[in-house]
Design a protein around this motif. Sequence first.
Motif, PDB file in Angstrom:
ATOM      1  N   SER A 192      11.434  -8.407   8.630  1.00 38.34           N
ATOM      2  CA  SER A 192      10.075  -8.109   9.102  1.00 38.34           C
ATOM      3  C   SER A 192       9.065  -9.122   8.577  1.00 38.34           C
ATOM      4  O   SER A 192       8.063  -9.418   9.245  1.00 38.34           O
ATOM      5  CB  SER A 192       9.664  -6.691   8.694  1.00 38.34           C
ATOM      6  OG  SER A 192       9.616  -6.545   7.299  1.00 38.34           O
ATOM      7  N   ILE A 193       9.315  -9.689   7.400  1.00 35.07           N
ATOM      8  CA  ILE A 193       8.448 -10.753   6.881  1.00 35.07           C
ATOM      9  C   ILE A 193       8.493 -11.951   7.830  1.00 35.07           C
ATOM     10  O   ILE A 193       7.462 -12.532   8.184  1.00 35.07           O
ATOM     11  CB  ILE A 193       8.879 -11.173   5.459  1.00 35.07           C
ATOM     12  CG1 ILE A 193       8.565 -10.069   4.455  1.00 35.07           C
ATOM     13  CG2 ILE A 193       8.161 -12.465   5.039  1.00 35.07           C
ATOM     14  CD1 ILE A 193       9.112 -10.335   3.067  1.00 35.07           C
ATOM     15  N   GLY A 194       9.716 -12.314   8.240  1.00 34.28           N
ATOM     16  CA  GLY A 194       9.858 -13.434   9.167  1.00 34.28           C
ATOM     17  C   GLY A 194       9.136 -13.183  10.473  1.00 34.28           C
ATOM     18  O   GLY A 194       8.469 -14.076  11.016  1.00 34.28           O
ATOM     19  N   SER A 195       9.236 -11.972  10.987  1.00 32.67           N
ATOM     20  CA  SER A 195       8.568 -11.639  12.248  1.00 32.67           C
ATOM     21  C   SER A 195       7.058 -11.681  12.114  1.00 32.67           C
ATOM     22  O   SER A 195       6.352 -12.235  12.960  1.00 32.67           O
ATOM     23  CB  SER A 195       9.021 -10.252  12.705  1.00 32.67           C
ATOM     24  OG  SER A 195       8.335  -9.858  13.879  1.00 32.67           O
ATOM     25  N   ASP A 196       6.539 -11.117  11.030  1.00 30.09           N
ATOM     26  CA  ASP A 196       5.088 -11.040  10.835  1.00 30.09           C
ATOM     27  C   ASP A 196       4.466 -12.406  10.578  1.00 30.09           C
ATOM     28  O   ASP A 196       3.362 -12.699  11.047  1.00 30.09           O
ATOM     29  CB  ASP A 196       4.784 -10.089   9.677  1.00 30.09           C
ATOM     30  CG  ASP A 196       3.301  -9.833   9.515  1.00 30.09           C
ATOM     31  OD1 ASP A 196       2.617  -9.569  10.519  1.00 30.09           O
ATOM     32  OD2 ASP A 196       2.805  -9.901   8.370  1.00 30.09           O
ATOM     33  N   GLY A 247       4.352  -1.399   5.407  1.00 30.08           N
ATOM     34  CA  GLY A 247       4.571  -2.801   5.724  1.00 30.08           C
ATOM     35  C   GLY A 247       5.094  -3.556   4.512  1.00 30.08           C
ATOM     36  O   GLY A 247       5.058  -3.060   3.381  1.00 30.08           O
ATOM     37  N   TRP A 248       5.577  -4.760   4.744  1.00 28.57           N
ATOM     38  CA  TRP A 248       6.188  -5.521   3.655  1.00 28.57           C
ATOM     39  C   TRP A 248       5.208  -5.877   2.554  1.00 28.57           C
ATOM     40  O   TRP A 248       5.596  -6.049   1.393  1.00 28.57           O
ATOM     41  CB  TRP A 248       6.856  -6.782   4.204  1.00 28.57           C
ATOM     42  CG  TRP A 248       5.916  -7.790   4.830  1.00 28.57           C
ATOM     43  CD1 TRP A 248       5.579  -7.878   6.137  1.00 28.57           C
ATOM     44  CD2 TRP A 248       5.211  -8.849   4.155  1.00 28.57           C
ATOM     45  NE1 TRP A 248       4.707  -8.924   6.342  1.00 28.57           N
ATOM     46  CE2 TRP A 248       4.461  -9.542   5.141  1.00 28.57           C
ATOM     47  CE3 TRP A 248       5.129  -9.280   2.840  1.00 28.57           C
ATOM     48  CZ2 TRP A 248       3.650 -10.622   4.837  1.00 28.57           C
ATOM     49  CZ3 TRP A 248       4.322 -10.371   2.529  1.00 28.57           C
ATOM     50  CH2 TRP A 248       3.599 -11.028   3.522  1.00 28.57           C
ATOM     51  N   ARG A 249       3.920  -5.959   2.863  1.00 29.44           N
ATOM     52  CA  ARG A 249       2.931  -6.279   1.823  1.00 29.44           C
ATOM     53  C   ARG A 249       2.834  -5.158   0.792  1.00 29.44           C
ATOM     54  O   ARG A 249       2.523  -5.405  -0.391  1.00 29.44           O
ATOM     55  CB  ARG A 249       1.564  -6.540   2.455  1.00 29.44           C
ATOM     56  CG  ARG A 249       1.556  -7.753   3.382  1.00 29.44           C
ATOM     57  CD  ARG A 249       0.194  -7.996   4.012  1.00 29.44           C
ATOM     58  NE  ARG A 249       0.266  -9.009   5.051  1.00 29.44           N
ATOM     59  CZ  ARG A 249       0.185 -10.324   4.820  1.00 29.44           C
ATOM     60  NH1 ARG A 249       0.034 -10.760   3.582  1.00 29.44           N
ATOM     61  NH2 ARG A 249       0.271 -11.188   5.820  1.00 29.44           N
ATOM     62  N   GLY A 250       3.121  -3.943   1.224  1.00 30.70           N
ATOM     63  CA  GLY A 250       3.109  -2.831   0.287  1.00 30.70           C
ATOM     64  C   GLY A 250       4.137  -2.987  -0.824  1.00 30.70           C
ATOM     65  O   GLY A 250       3.949  -2.471  -1.931  1.00 30.70           O
ATOM     66  N   VAL A 251       5.219  -3.709  -0.535  1.00 35.35           N
ATOM     67  CA  VAL A 251       6.244  -3.958  -1.549  1.00 35.35           C
ATOM     68  C   VAL A 251       5.645  -4.724  -2.729  1.00 35.35           C
ATOM     69  O   VAL A 251       5.892  -4.395  -3.897  1.00 35.35           O
ATOM     70  CB  VAL A 251       7.425  -4.740  -0.936  1.00 35.35           C
ATOM     71  CG1 VAL A 251       8.382  -5.217  -2.021  1.00 35.35           C
ATOM     72  CG2 VAL A 251       8.157  -3.877   0.084  1.00 35.35           C
ATOM     73  N   PHE A 252       4.835  -5.729  -2.438  1.00 36.61           N
ATOM     74  CA  PHE A 252       4.269  -6.533  -3.518  1.00 36.61           C
ATOM     75  C   PHE A 252       3.176  -5.783  -4.279  1.00 36.61           C
ATOM     76  O   PHE A 252       2.983  -6.002  -5.479  1.00 36.61           O
ATOM     77  CB  PHE A 252       3.751  -7.859  -2.960  1.00 36.61           C
ATOM     78  CG  PHE A 252       4.858  -8.777  -2.522  1.00 36.61           C
ATOM     79  CD1 PHE A 252       5.655  -9.423  -3.456  1.00 36.61           C
ATOM     80  CD2 PHE A 252       5.135  -8.975  -1.175  1.00 36.61           C
ATOM     81  CE1 PHE A 252       6.687 -10.258  -3.063  1.00 36.61           C
ATOM     82  CE2 PHE A 252       6.164  -9.796  -0.768  1.00 36.61           C
ATOM     83  CZ  PHE A 252       6.949 -10.439  -1.719  1.00 36.61           C
ATOM     84  N   TRP A 253       2.474  -4.883  -3.604  1.00 36.75           N
ATOM     85  CA  TRP A 253       1.518  -4.046  -4.332  1.00 36.75           C
ATOM     86  C   TRP A 253       2.258  -3.102  -5.276  1.00 36.75           C
ATOM     87  O   TRP A 253       1.796  -2.833  -6.397  1.00 36.75           O
ATOM     88  CB  TRP A 253       0.641  -3.254  -3.359  1.00 36.75           C
ATOM     89  CG  TRP A 253      -0.341  -4.098  -2.599  1.00 36.75           C
ATOM     90  CD1 TRP A 253      -0.435  -4.261  -1.246  1.00 36.75           C
ATOM     91  CD2 TRP A 253      -1.393  -4.916  -3.160  1.00 36.75           C
ATOM     92  NE1 TRP A 253      -1.447  -5.120  -0.919  1.00 36.75           N
ATOM     93  CE2 TRP A 253      -2.059  -5.541  -2.071  1.00 36.75           C
ATOM     94  CE3 TRP A 253      -1.818  -5.184  -4.456  1.00 36.75           C
ATOM     95  CZ2 TRP A 253      -3.133  -6.398  -2.250  1.00 36.75           C
ATOM     96  CZ3 TRP A 253      -2.888  -6.055  -4.642  1.00 36.75           C
ATOM     97  CH2 TRP A 253      -3.538  -6.651  -3.550  1.00 36.75           C
ATOM     98  N   ALA A 254       3.410  -2.601  -4.854  1.00 35.97           N
ATOM     99  CA  ALA A 254       4.213  -1.744  -5.726  1.00 35.97           C
ATOM    100  C   ALA A 254       4.716  -2.519  -6.939  1.00 35.97           C
ATOM    101  O   ALA A 254       4.740  -1.994  -8.064  1.00 35.97           O
ATOM    102  CB  ALA A 254       5.397  -1.162  -4.945  1.00 35.97           C
ATOM    103  N   VAL A 255       5.101  -3.772  -6.718  1.00 33.85           N
ATOM    104  CA  VAL A 255       5.537  -4.617  -7.833  1.00 33.85           C
ATOM    105  C   VAL A 255       4.389  -4.839  -8.813  1.00 33.85           C
ATOM    106  O   VAL A 255       4.585  -4.870 -10.035  1.00 33.85           O
ATOM    107  CB  VAL A 255       6.077  -5.963  -7.296  1.00 33.85           C
ATOM    108  CG1 VAL A 255       6.305  -6.944  -8.435  1.00 33.85           C
ATOM    109  CG2 VAL A 255       7.363  -5.742  -6.519  1.00 33.85           C
ATOM    110  N   THR A 256       3.174  -4.975  -8.286  1.00 33.02           N
ATOM    111  CA  THR A 256       1.999  -5.143  -9.150  1.00 33.02           C
ATOM    112  C   THR A 256       1.837  -3.948 -10.087  1.00 33.02           C
ATOM    113  O   THR A 256       1.556  -4.112 -11.285  1.00 33.02           O
ATOM    114  CB  THR A 256       0.728  -5.303  -8.288  1.00 33.02           C
ATOM    115  OG1 THR A 256       0.885  -6.452  -7.448  1.00 33.02           O
ATOM    116  CG2 THR A 256      -0.506  -5.469  -9.158  1.00 33.02           C
TER     117      THR A 256
END
Length: 401
Positions: A32-36, A159-168
């Motif tokens: 999905s990152i590639g698609s977005d 969305g995939w951006r939520g993954v990086f917020w979770a990592v934060t």
Amino acid sequence: MNSRFFGLAVVLGLLSAIGPFAIDMYLPAMPSIGSDLHAGPVGVQMSLLAFFISMGIGQLAVGPIADIYGRKGPLYVGLALFLVGSVGAALAPTIEWLVAFRFLQGIGATAGLVVPRAIVRDLYTGNEAAKLMSLLMLVFSVSPILAPLTGSFISESFGWRGVFWAVTVAVLVAVVLLATSLKETRPPEERIGSSFGEALRAYRFLLRDRYFLGLTAIGSFAISSFFVYLSNSSFLLIDHYGLTPRVYSLFFSINAVSFFAMSQLTGKLADRFGLSRVVRYAVTGYASVMVLLFALMASGFDSLGVLATLLFFGYGFVGLVIPSTSVLAMDEHGEIAGTASALLGTLQLGIGAVAMAVAGVFADGTPLPMVAAIALCAVISFTLAHLTLGSTRRPAEVPAE
């Protein structure tokens, strides 16, 4: 095993898991990152490769810094850089920006990889160190077991951006643990004489130490096979075998369970057979299983069930190899534990990055290139183990000036 021993393993394991957490959690979201971001599989895989490369480079600096300035300071700086990289990745407008912030994340993650190994060596040696290292890996296993599944839920919901917020958020938790639950294990009096000049001398010594290099390479090629699987598995299992991201996450976790469950036997087996023998037996099983898997796939037997079963057993053997080789490699280098840990980690990630890149060049959407790379890593690890551990060797000492 006393509560202090377990508590230390929990803190060190969670600090070590921050970097891998940022890898495993976004694996299901890679398509999905590639698609977005309008990027192909190679571009998305570059964000993973950039992370590995920066972790490898960063460790060479973090190791000596941890010997010179202590263990906790570098951990704070690393977590701060990782935090900036996580926020940047969450906001990345293009694949190029994502790769850049993943590179920064990787630099920040180096402290979490280098310093915990050095802390283990500060406190323990031999079989006791192996027991703590294997327990640390049990805590560390939270990442590859739970992170992909958590990442799939988050990416589907936010969305995939939520993954990086979770990592934060995970980084902020790590900062609290570091501040409240970990004491400095390299006090000022033990840092006397440590300098970057001494670190360079130590690196030169370690690069001439065939025993250290041999053990590091055994573990490096073993873990590289897992890196190859990690970088190819989401595209292969989702696109080739048709798994959903959530089912893929469960599939990925099964292999991680095998890897880390077997690692818990390291201490008991070391007490009975010795660490060297554990390594030799484990790489023999590892290579046998992975070569069998390659032979089946090369003969046209493309079965998800066979792939899953043999990888499960193969990575179980790898779970014995990694903690054993790490302890043996560092056992003789307590005075330069940070530097030794850094070189060990850099070589592991460097070899892993090359293995991933080579496997990526030959990727054709089928399991065979990935399985071939995994089998090759296993054969090399097996060969090095029997060359390195085939005879006894007196402990090395850093030569006097």
